[in-house]
Design a protein around this motif. Sequence first.
Motif, PDB file in Angstrom:
ATOM      1  N   GLY A 116       0.846  -1.187   0.000  1.00 31.66           N
ATOM      2  CA  GLY A 116       0.000   0.000   0.000  1.00 31.66           C
ATOM      3  C   GLY A 116       0.878   1.232   0.000  1.00 31.66           C
ATOM      4  O   GLY A 116       1.721   1.392   0.895  1.00 31.66           O
ATOM      5  N   GLY A 117       0.735   2.092  -0.994  1.00 36.44           N
ATOM      6  CA  GLY A 117       1.524   3.326  -1.043  1.00 36.44           C
ATOM      7  C   GLY A 117       3.016   3.036  -1.010  1.00 36.44           C
ATOM      8  O   GLY A 117       3.513   2.161  -1.724  1.00 36.44           O
ATOM      9  N   ILE A 118       3.721   3.738  -0.117  1.00 40.26           N
ATOM     10  CA  ILE A 118       5.180   3.581  -0.063  1.00 40.26           C
ATOM     11  C   ILE A 118       5.565   2.194   0.472  1.00 40.26           C
ATOM     12  O   ILE A 118       6.715   1.774   0.352  1.00 40.26           O
ATOM     13  N   GLY A 119       4.595   1.466   0.985  1.00 40.67           N
ATOM     14  CA  GLY A 119       4.828   0.081   1.418  1.00 40.67           C
ATOM     15  C   GLY A 119       5.152  -0.850   0.264  1.00 40.67           C
ATOM     16  O   GLY A 119       5.445  -2.026   0.465  1.00 40.67           O
ATOM     17  N   ILE A 120       5.153  -0.323  -0.948  1.00 42.74           N
ATOM     18  CA  ILE A 120       5.543  -1.133  -2.098  1.00 42.74           C
ATOM     19  C   ILE A 120       7.037  -1.431  -2.073  1.00 42.74           C
ATOM     20  O   ILE A 120       7.488  -2.413  -2.686  1.00 42.74           O
ATOM     21  N   THR A 121       7.837  -0.631  -1.379  1.00 42.80           N
ATOM     22  CA  THR A 121       9.302  -0.758  -1.535  1.00 42.80           C
ATOM     23  C   THR A 121       9.857  -2.153  -1.200  1.00 42.80           C
ATOM     24  O   THR A 121      10.574  -2.709  -2.034  1.00 42.80           O
TER      25      THR A 121
END
Length: 318
Positions: A116-121
């Motif tokens: 989710g959002g920057i949690g893609i990294t």
Amino acid sequence: MQDDIMTLRVVRRDIQTNEIAVIDLAAESGADLPAFEAGAHIDIHLDEGLVRQYSLSNPPGERHRYRLGVLLDPASRGGSKAVHERLHEGVQVKVGVPRNLFPLDGSAPHSLLVGGGIGITPMIAMAYELRDAGRSFELHYCCRGRDKAAFIDELESAFGDALVMHFDDEEAAQRLDIKALLGAQPADTHLYVCGPTGFMDWVIGAAGQAEWPHSRVHSEYFSAEVDTSGAAFEVEAVASGVTVQVEEGMSIAQALRAAGVKVNVSCEEGVCGTCICEVLEGTPDHRDHFLSEEEKEDNDQIAVCCSRAKSARLVIDL
Ligand code: FES
């Protein structure tokens, strides 16, 4: 390199979607960096007492760089603001060696990656590792809108049909239906999720409702609200010979520091594990997102930056 701290240089910085700094770090000499596995993060030492963890998002086989994606958080307590303001191309920064608290399970027949959002990294590194090992996976990337989604070009070209995008502001049919997605998975699929706290709680809650065992649900919180409400209690730090009263609204770490005890902390939000101490007596009231459910049930460790006590007194090995 000194102990496990390296001085690296920002060799590339790209601002995507106006609010995400994609930063490549490399050794000054061009030497290989310590290897890392998918799910690993590094500590970035931004200032005295300001250490933040960021996931590595490049392919884990790469040794010439570490790639980070850092969202400028308007509610930043200093970390993301310092990254955006200071980490320009050419700047040196102290960095810890990679640590992996969010590893892939090598036995999974299929892996469901949900960012989710920057949690893609961390999910990007996981997808590279799974792709390169020829293992079955799918990568779901949820964003508020297409204009808020970093890494899109890279993800589309690297993962093709294994990538599924979900945008909150586009038609309902493409939004993530987590219940349906979980229900459609092959047997023994492992779920990996990272993103904002509410998003993660939603995904993990759905997995719980669908009776997925904890052993197949893997998560990493970037940050979390710290709840320091509840009755005061006493903490004895045995190795330091200090006993303190932890009032409502303060953490064990704060109470101990005020009494002169050195407490190692980093995130101070219960997500990184730096402050974990052994519990010798008493019952913790776990409020962190670092220990697993099984570890919490054992009640023999505590994250002193956020967790409290169910008993009137705790004795810890610090
Ligand atoms: Fe990160 Fe406590 S300092 S979990």
